[in-house]
Write a protein that holds these residues in place. Structure first.
Motif, PDB file in Angstrom:
ATOM      1  N   UNK A 134     -17.038 -66.624  12.309  1.00 29.28           N
ATOM      2  CA  UNK A 134     -16.698 -67.640  13.317  1.00 29.28           C
ATOM      3  C   UNK A 134     -15.304 -67.415  13.875  1.00 29.28           C
ATOM      4  N   UNK A 135     -14.383 -66.980  13.020  1.00 27.26           N
ATOM      5  CA  UNK A 135     -13.019 -66.719  13.499  1.00 27.26           C
ATOM      6  C   UNK A 135     -13.037 -65.657  14.597  1.00 27.26           C
ATOM      7  N   UNK A 136     -13.786 -64.592  14.387  1.00 27.84           N
ATOM      8  CA  UNK A 136     -13.888 -63.544  15.400  1.00 27.84           C
ATOM      9  C   UNK A 136     -14.558 -64.098  16.665  1.00 27.84           C
ATOM     10  N   UNK A 137     -15.599 -64.905  16.490  1.00 29.34           N
ATOM     11  CA  UNK A 137     -16.305 -65.536  17.613  1.00 29.34           C
ATOM     12  C   UNK A 137     -15.344 -66.383  18.449  1.00 29.34           C
ATOM     13  N   UNK A 141     -13.646 -65.118  22.546  1.00 28.79           N
ATOM     14  CA  UNK A 141     -14.683 -66.054  22.984  1.00 28.79           C
ATOM     15  C   UNK A 141     -15.543 -65.548  24.138  1.00 28.79           C
ATOM     16  N   UNK A 142     -16.800 -65.982  24.120  1.00 32.10           N
ATOM     17  CA  UNK A 142     -17.689 -65.739  25.254  1.00 32.10           C
ATOM     18  C   UNK A 142     -17.334 -66.696  26.385  1.00 32.10           C
ATOM     19  N   UNK A 149     -12.551 -73.049  22.892  1.00 36.63           N
ATOM     20  CA  UNK A 149     -11.731 -72.340  21.914  1.00 36.63           C
ATOM     21  C   UNK A 149     -10.340 -72.132  22.506  1.00 36.63           C
ATOM     22  N   UNK A 150      -9.421 -73.003  22.176  1.00 36.30           N
ATOM     23  CA  UNK A 150      -8.075 -72.946  22.735  1.00 36.30           C
ATOM     24  C   UNK A 150      -7.168 -72.195  21.766  1.00 36.30           C
TER      25      UNK A 150
END
Length: 285
Positions: A134-137, A141-142, A149-150
């Motif tokens: 999730x951290x990489x996601x 970010x897409x 995702x700020x």
């Protein structure tokens, strides 16, 4: 172990966005909208006091964003600091911050902006918990989720050295975590969202995050427009709700502005709402 619910404020989001393809005539029965089609949502957190650990689940919006940003979401109600103080806690007491996922309404309060414009962890003595996938996601970010995702909410956690990752299981459930509760991993709303399952006073208490934002989302087609994989959310909700009904889980609703807890039951139409409760009615806190 002692668990205490905390309100990190309320905010507003578009009703249509929160219920996807479901017509307003249906979703407005449980979540009436104002003249701008906005519904009020809670940002409900939880404190788990277990031995010498004080674990905070999610942190709400925080207060460091611009007036323009908050103008879209109309935050109101108590701050997380105020709710902590009301329950006899202080931010410096927190030993662990568990973030179900890194959308701004769940992790914004994890980082504060100081008077000299530095971005620092709000909970200076705490380990922060996410997972590598999730951290990489979130940090790459897409386009769909980029606005949620700020980087100012996320990157300072790692820069501080306080970031820790839970393992990503081969299946969907991680057991024997360092935090003392099991974690269900789900991917429909966002990649590798984490749903805590806590054994408490003889019951299974589940912190629902965005797998089930409110009682209005219990029917399977009632899926948020924010979900990146809505068909997967349908499958994940179906599997989870059937088990919750079978095993009488108590569901802690992070975003329901009226109801803290609920249970669900099997009906001819599928799994539906059984009862709603205040936390103290079930657990006596």
């Amino acid at each position: 172990m002692k668990i205490t619910p905390l309100l990190a404020g309320k905010f507003k989001l578009d009703g249509g966005a929160m219920f996807g393809v479901v017509p307003k005539q249906l979703w407005s029965r449980t979540n009436p909208a104002d003249e701008k089609n906005l519904c009020t949502w809670a940002m409900r957190s939880m404190i788990i006091e277990d031995g010498d650990r004080l674990i905070l689940l999610d942190t709400g919006l925080g207060d460091k964003q611009s007036e323009k940003f908050f103008g879209h979401y109309h935050p109101h109600g108590p701050t997380l600091d105020e709710s902590l103080k009301e329950q006899g806690y202080h931010r410096d007491d927190i030993t662990d911050v568990f973030l179900t996922h890194l959308h701004f309404d769940h992790c914004g309060g994890a980082i504060e902006r100081t008077k000299d414009e530095k971005l620092l962890p709000t909970f200076k003595n705490a380990k922060y918990w996410s997972n590598e996938n999730h951290w990489k996601w979130a940090t790459e970010p897409n386009q769909r989720e980029k606005a949620s995702f700020l980087k100012e909410n996320i990157l300072p956690i790692e820069e501080s050295g306080q970031l820790n990752h839970l393992d990503v299981p081969n299946g969907d459930m991680l057991t024997d975590t360092p935090l003392g509760f099991d974690v269900l991993y789900v991917n429909g709303h966002t990649d590798k969202q984490m749903i805590p399952h806590i054994n408490y006073k003889g019951k299974k208490l589940v912190f629902m995050a965005d797998l089930l934002p409110s009682v209005g989302h219990i029917p399977l087609p009632f899926v948020m427009g924010y979900d990146t994989r809505p068909l997967l959310t349908l499958d994940e909700k179906d599997k989870f709700l059937k088990k919750a009904a079978d095993e009488n889980y108590v569901l802690f609703l992070e975003h329901d502005s009226q109801n803290e807890l609920c249970t669900v039951k099997h009906t001819e139409k599928g799994v539906r709402l059984d009862e709603v409760f205040a936390f103290r009615e079930v657990f006596g806190e």
